[in-house]
Design a protein around this motif. Sequence first.
Motif, PDB file in Angstrom:
ATOM      1  N   MET A   1       0.842  -1.198   0.000  1.00  0.00           N
ATOM      2  CA  MET A   1       0.000   0.000   0.000  1.00  0.00           C
ATOM      3  C   MET A   1       0.874   1.245   0.000  1.00  0.00           C
ATOM      4  O   MET A   1       1.922   1.279   0.630  1.00  0.00           O
ATOM      5  N   ASP A   2       0.423   2.273  -0.722  1.00  0.00           N
ATOM      6  CA  ASP A   2       1.142   3.541  -0.701  1.00  0.00           C
ATOM      7  C   ASP A   2       0.717   4.357   0.521  1.00  0.00           C
ATOM      8  O   ASP A   2      -0.189   3.969   1.255  1.00  0.00           O
TER       9      ASP A   2
ATOM     10  N   LEU B   1      -6.652   3.942   5.429  1.00  0.00           N
ATOM     11  CA  LEU B   1      -6.914   2.737   6.210  1.00  0.00           C
ATOM     12  C   LEU B   1      -6.762   3.025   7.700  1.00  0.00           C
ATOM     13  O   LEU B   1      -7.585   2.579   8.509  1.00  0.00           O
ATOM     14  N   LEU B   2      -5.754   3.792   8.056  1.00  0.00           N
ATOM     15  CA  LEU B   2      -5.565   4.161   9.462  1.00  0.00           C
ATOM     16  C   LEU B   2      -6.770   4.950   9.974  1.00  0.00           C
ATOM     17  O   LEU B   2      -7.243   4.703  11.082  1.00  0.00           O
TER      18      LEU B   2
ATOM     19  N   ARG C   1       4.269   1.137   9.053  1.00  0.00           N
ATOM     20  CA  ARG C   1       4.415   1.191   7.588  1.00  0.00           C
ATOM     21  C   ARG C   1       4.460   2.624   7.086  1.00  0.00           C
ATOM     22  O   ARG C   1       5.068   2.906   6.053  1.00  0.00           O
ATOM     23  N   LEU C   2       3.806   3.542   7.794  1.00  0.00           N
ATOM     24  CA  LEU C   2       3.799   4.953   7.394  1.00  0.00           C
ATOM     25  C   LEU C   2       5.089   5.677   7.771  1.00  0.00           C
ATOM     26  O   LEU C   2       5.406   6.714   7.190  1.00  0.00           O
ATOM     27  N   GLU C   3       5.826   5.142   8.720  1.00  0.00           N
ATOM     28  CA  GLU C   3       7.022   5.814   9.216  1.00  0.00           C
ATOM     29  C   GLU C   3       8.005   6.222   8.111  1.00  0.00           C
ATOM     30  O   GLU C   3       8.485   7.354   8.117  1.00  0.00           O
ATOM     31  N   PRO C   4       8.313   5.359   7.144  1.00  0.00           N
ATOM     32  CA  PRO C   4       9.253   5.773   6.099  1.00  0.00           C
ATOM     33  C   PRO C   4       8.743   6.942   5.245  1.00  0.00           C
ATOM     34  O   PRO C   4       9.524   7.638   4.624  1.00  0.00           O
TER      35      PRO C   4
END
Length: 85
Positions: free
Chosen positions: A21-22, A29-30, A58-61
């Motif tokens: 997911m991008d 989704l969050l 997953r969003l951290e980067p």
Amino acid sequence: MTEGVDPYAFLQSASGQLDGMDAASLDRLLDDVEYLYEVMDPELQHLAEQVMEGIQARLEPYAAPDTRVGAAVHRSNNPPAKPGP
């Protein structure tokens, strides 16, 4: 999300969608999982918390560096040089 959503099925589906997911999709989704968390029975909220933590990881980067004034911190052990005379 609509009324009558099975929280277990939704969280399982959300967990399975994380790969590939991008950032925009992860963010949406969050939002959905956070909404579900708010309306879930408090005894079951830990399930949503686990999924939210996975999404946030997953969003951290994708997170932008902190650009606020004063956000940069001198991290070396050496004090900053004193200005000359």
